[in-house]
Design a protein around this motif. Structure first.
Motif, short mmCIF file in Angstrom:
data_model
loop_
_atom_site.label_atom_id
_atom_site.label_comp_id
_atom_site.label_asym_id
_atom_site.label_seq_id
_atom_site.Cartn_x
_atom_site.Cartn_y
_atom_site.Cartn_z
N UNK A 279 57.14 45.52 61.61
CA UNK A 279 57.01 46.85 61.01
C UNK A 279 57.84 46.97 59.74
N UNK A 280 59.03 46.39 59.74
CA UNK A 280 59.93 46.45 58.58
C UNK A 280 59.28 45.82 57.35
N UNK A 281 58.63 44.66 57.54
CA UNK A 281 58.07 43.93 56.41
C UNK A 281 56.62 44.30 56.10
N UNK A 282 56.04 45.16 56.91
CA UNK A 282 54.66 45.57 56.66
C UNK A 282 54.55 46.24 55.29
N UNK A 283 53.69 45.70 54.43
CA UNK A 283 53.49 46.26 53.11
C UNK A 283 54.51 45.86 52.07
N UNK A 284 55.50 45.03 52.44
CA UNK A 284 56.55 44.63 51.51
C UNK A 284 56.05 43.48 50.64
N UNK A 285 56.28 43.59 49.34
CA UNK A 285 55.98 42.51 48.41
C UNK A 285 57.25 42.08 47.70
N UNK A 286 57.24 40.90 47.15
CA UNK A 286 58.44 40.33 46.53
C UNK A 286 58.81 41.04 45.24
N UNK A 287 60.06 40.84 44.84
CA UNK A 287 60.52 41.26 43.51
C UNK A 287 59.89 40.30 42.51
N UNK A 288 58.91 40.74 41.74
CA UNK A 288 58.14 39.79 40.92
C UNK A 288 58.97 39.06 39.87
N UNK A 289 59.95 39.73 39.28
CA UNK A 289 60.72 39.07 38.23
C UNK A 289 61.63 37.98 38.79
N UNK A 290 62.19 38.20 39.98
CA UNK A 290 63.05 37.16 40.55
C UNK A 290 62.23 36.00 41.11
N UNK A 291 61.05 36.31 41.61
CA UNK A 291 60.14 35.22 42.01
C UNK A 291 59.76 34.40 40.78
N UNK A 292 59.50 35.07 39.68
CA UNK A 292 59.19 34.38 38.42
C UNK A 292 60.38 33.54 37.99
N UNK A 293 61.60 34.08 38.14
CA UNK A 293 62.80 33.34 37.75
C UNK A 293 62.96 32.08 38.57
N UNK A 294 62.68 32.16 39.87
CA UNK A 294 62.77 30.97 40.71
C UNK A 294 61.78 29.90 40.25
N UNK A 295 60.55 30.31 40.02
CA UNK A 295 59.54 29.34 39.55
C UNK A 295 59.93 28.77 38.20
N UNK A 296 60.42 29.63 37.33
CA UNK A 296 60.78 29.22 35.97
C UNK A 296 61.94 28.23 36.00
N UNK A 297 62.93 28.50 36.86
CA UNK A 297 64.05 27.57 36.99
C UNK A 297 63.57 26.22 37.48
N UNK A 298 62.71 26.21 38.48
CA UNK A 298 62.18 24.94 39.00
C UNK A 298 61.38 24.21 37.92
N UNK A 299 60.57 24.94 37.18
CA UNK A 299 59.76 24.32 36.13
C UNK A 299 60.61 23.75 35.00
N UNK A 300 61.85 24.27 34.86
CA UNK A 300 62.75 23.79 33.82
C UNK A 300 63.75 22.76 34.35
#
Length: 218
Positions: free
Chosen positions: A93-114
């Motif tokens: 119930x707590x996580x129902x409808x929860x989506x990630x923080x898009x900018x920090x998800x982007x930062x994680x991907x960006x760091x990995x890509x770099x």
């Protein structure tokens, strides 16, 4: 020069702010943030542990914790309506409808890509894994995932930072934590890590760039 290992906290960094999650739970159940936080503390006090520690360390099951919350809520608020709350399966119930923080998800991907290694260092709950992992799925693969409920120690205990560095095969000085709790950042620094105290996306990304040399995302 060794590339830093960047560790992202889940709750409050890769997820929306914790206060937002409490407010969302209030809308779902009618239980106010203050009521829920007090119940979490009351139950943990019974075990002489910090709030959330019993479930984040796997000392109790999610169902046991949920029943403890119900007892604590009814003790302080006789007649409280818990009919909309699914406390024994809290995570779903707590996580129902929860989506990630898009900018920090982007930062994680960006760091990995770099060329940076990336990990998640989280205080979390065994039974919640099927619910929170899909939230961060857009971030893609990480090099390491260290979860309190699986290793038996939680932030800010210094042992979890030593364990995480060892798991990653990294020196403490090469580890950078991004966390929304100042006490966790302070504990990480005390173990030789560097840390970014997350307060908002822009500030955290600027601090991360300054600490690691990660190129600007924008």
């Amino acid at each position: 020069m060794t590339m830093p290992m960047i560790w992202f906290d889940f709750g409050g960094v890769l997820s929306p702010p914790i206060d937002d999650l409490f407010e969302a739970y209030h809308r779902k159940t009618g239980i106010t943030p203050a009521q829920l936080k007090t119940a979490m503390k009351d139950f943990a006090d019974e075990l002489d542990m910090p709030p959330l520690a019993p479930i984040e360390l796997g000392v109790v099951t999610e169902a046991e914790w949920g029943r403890g919350l119900a007892r604590a809520l009814t003790a302080r608020h006789p007649g409280i309506d818990l009919s909309r709350a699914r406390l024994e399966t809290f995570g779903a119930q707590w996580f129902e409808g929860v989506t990630a923080n898009p900018l920090m998800v982007c930062a994680l991907r960006y760091a990995r890509d770099n060329g940076f290694r990336v990990g998640i260092l989280s205080n979390n709950v065994v039974e919640w894994e099927p619910h929170w992992l899909p939230v961060v799925a857009p971030a893609g693969e990480v090099d390491c995932l260290v979860d309190s409920c699986k290793v038996g120690v939680r932030k800010p205990d210094p042992r979890i930072f030593d364990l995480a560095a060892k798991t990653a095969g990294a020196e403490p000085g090469d580890c950078v934590l991004i966390d929304d709790l100042a006490e966790n950042c302070e504990a990480a620094r005390a173990q030789g890590w560097r840390a970014v105290h997350f307060r908002d996306n822009a500030q955290a990304l600027d601090d991360l760039r300054r600490l690691t040399g990660l190129p600007s995302i924008v």
